[in-house]
Scaffold this active site. Structure first.
Site, PDB file in Angstrom:
ATOM      1  N   GLU A   1       9.236  -7.001  11.380  1.00  0.00           N
ATOM      2  CA  GLU A   1       9.612  -6.098  12.472  1.00  0.00           C
ATOM      3  C   GLU A   1       9.316  -4.647  12.103  1.00  0.00           C
ATOM      4  OE1 GLU A   1      10.071  -7.330  15.341  1.00  0.00           O
ATOM      5  OE2 GLU A   1      10.262  -9.397  14.620  1.00  0.00           O
TER       6      GLU A   1
ATOM      7  N   GLU B   1       0.889  -7.541  16.764  1.00  0.00           N
ATOM      8  CA  GLU B   1       1.154  -8.584  15.771  1.00  0.00           C
ATOM      9  C   GLU B   1       0.288  -8.368  14.515  1.00  0.00           C
ATOM     10  OE1 GLU B   1       3.718 -10.311  16.329  1.00  0.00           O
ATOM     11  OE2 GLU B   1       3.628 -12.001  14.951  1.00  0.00           O
TER      12      GLU B   1
END
Ligand code: CO
Length: 500
Positions: free
Chosen positions: A265, A294
């Site tokens: 994250e 991502e």
């Protein structure tokens, strides 16, 4: 004309502010909202999303975009201004194309589907969820028809997550990738080697884990004065440029989930914190696509966070935090334990090698559902066949198979491929960063991550939506996306670990 552009920017900044409020409210809902707050919150969220939609599709917005897209006007804009117009026009087109009744019908269907998905998963019974999947497929096909597409219907849906990417491209890329990935997994399995993971499963107080993660974040460059870390069941990143909210998940028996969710994250968060102040509230100040997002989380989580140089720096701090559990152990033991590769049934628990096989099978099934090759009845069987073929495993029940992910219940068809696209982008970008900075891994050993962070800031974060993903990849690497960089990364890393 500058007046029109300035007015247009003021309007989209307002809309972005509303979206920022939505993101913080959503974060609050997942973290600290009291259990009964959901009732008020769903009303607040409904009002907000209606407001955003009507501002985004207003006559005024249509007029701005018409004026600014007129050739003589558009040509005089800077590339950054053109980006703001082009990307807003793209969003506007998608928003106005779909009739409000369909939007409402989809929202209603998703709510029911999500509830019954949870029930179906608990009862291991696809038939509870199946009617919702049929309904959602029908509605999403209608949505795709309204939005329009050149080649395949699925492209219109994937476009929401990975703008500009065509499923035919992904299909070719993934097929090549699969043919090279499956033998690597087989090789690893054939060695019969499984590292000793007792070093990461010895029991760790959650408060100590929290302290370790909060210590780690600023050391890799995450600005804690512009962000924070909390705990949720499903980790995510939300918030805005100066207020980036990360979450992670804690398991008192296993050190890995919290550390690697935090680093993952943080990769998303660093991207968000890396956008430029000057572009705040415009398409130039946000991420390109989920795949590129991502790529940032995966390079931090896997290429950096699961590397030996990273832990040469952080391992002593880990030993300091958990002296008893690490007694008599070495950083090499730890490195092996965090790189345990083994085919498994559940995507979110998969290692970085087999993870992609979970995505490839989902993509194939979604493609087949949208082309009409199979229908919702066939989904469990199609799933189980592929798990057998790709991972060599039997699926004991649907909750460990076709029912494990929430995505379909939210109508998010076209989302899954972005996870693997992210891994492939990550490897291709990382290889280029290593070419530019051959000593990068040595810097990691010394706790210096600024070289890589600055490189991504310059090449990716600060550019906002200036390029689409494909254009960015060409700009950075000189080539379109391909699977070979990731394959050679895997061989380079797991060959020595598993002795092949
Ligand atoms: Co992610």
């Amino acid at each position: 004309m500058t007046d029109t552009y300035d007015e247009f920017i003021a309007e989209i900044k307002d809309i972005y502010n509303l979206k920022g409020i939505e993101r913080i409210l959503w974060w609050d809902q997942q973290t600290y909202m009291p259990p009964k707050g959901g009732l008020d919150r769903s009303l607040e969220m409904a009002t907000l999303s209606t407001t955003i939609h009507s501002r985004m599709t207003s006559e005024k917005m249509g007029k701005y975009l018409d004026d600014l897209q007129r050739e003589s006007v558009y040509e005089d804009l800077t590339p950054e201004e053109q980006t703001n117009v082009r990307e807003t026009a793209w969003e506007y087109h998608r928003a106005v194309a779909v009739p409000p009744e369909l939007v409402k019908e989809l929202a209603k269907t998703k709510t029911g589907a999500t509830q019954d998905w949870a029930k179906a998963r608990e009862k291991k019974d696809w038939s509870i969820f199946k009617p919702h999947v049929e309904k959602l497929l029908d509605l999403k096909k209608q949505e795709a028809e309204f939005i329009g597409y050149e080649d395949r219907m699925y492209d219109a849906l994937m476009d929401a997550f990975e703008p500009g990417m065509k499923s035919s491209q992904v299909e070719t890329l993934f097929a090549r990738f699969r043919d090279k990935l499956v033998p690597i997994v087989e090789r690893i399995v054939d060695t019969g080697i499984r590292p000793d993971t007792s070093i990461v499963t010895a029991g760790y107080r959650i408060s100590d884990q929290e302290r370790f993660n909060e210590m780690l974040l600023p050391l890799i460059g995450f600005d804690m004065e512009r962000g924070r870390l909390d705990a949720t069941t499903h980790p995510f990143t939300s918030g805005t440029l100066h207020d980036t909210r990360l979450t992670t998940r804690y398991n008192p028996d296993d050190l890995r989930p919290a550390i690697f969710a935090t680093i993952h994250e943080a990769g998303h968060g660093l991207y968000q914190q890396g956008h430029l102040d000057d572009h705040y509230g415009t398409p130039m100040g946000v991420a390109i696509s989920l795949g590129i997002h991502e790529s940032q989380s995966r390079s931090w989580e896997n290429m950096i966070g699961r590397s030996l140089p990273f832990w040469k720096f952080f391992y002593p701090k880990l030993v300091e935090a958990f002296p008893k559990q690490f007694e008599g152990r070495t950083v090499e033991d730890f490195y092996a334990a965090i790189n345990d590769v083994a085919p498994s049934l559940i995507r979110v628990e998969a290692d970085e090698v087999t993870y992609n096989l979970h995505i490839l099978l989902r993509f194939e099934i979604e493609m087949a559902l949208f082309s009409g090759e199979i229908d919702a009845n066939d989904a469990p069987q199609a799933w189980n066949e592929r798990v057998d073929k790709f991972l060599g495993l039997d699926v004991p029940d649907d909750s460990q198979g076709v029912l494990q992910d929430i995505h379909w219940s939210m109508g998010a068809f076209g989302y899954f491929p972005t996870y693997t696209l992210g891994n492939l982008y990550a490897a291709q970008f990382f290889e280029m960063a290593l070419k530019d900075m051959p000593d990068m891994y040595t810097s990691f050993e010394n706790g210096d991550f600024s070289g890589f962070l600055d490189w991504t800031r310059r090449n990716i974060h600060e550019k906002g939506k200036l390029h689409r993903a494909e254009g960015l990849c060409r700009e950075i690497t000189g080539n379109p996306l391909d699977e070979d960089h990731f394959i050679s990364y895997l061989n380079g890393k797991f060959g020595p670990l598993y002795g092949f």
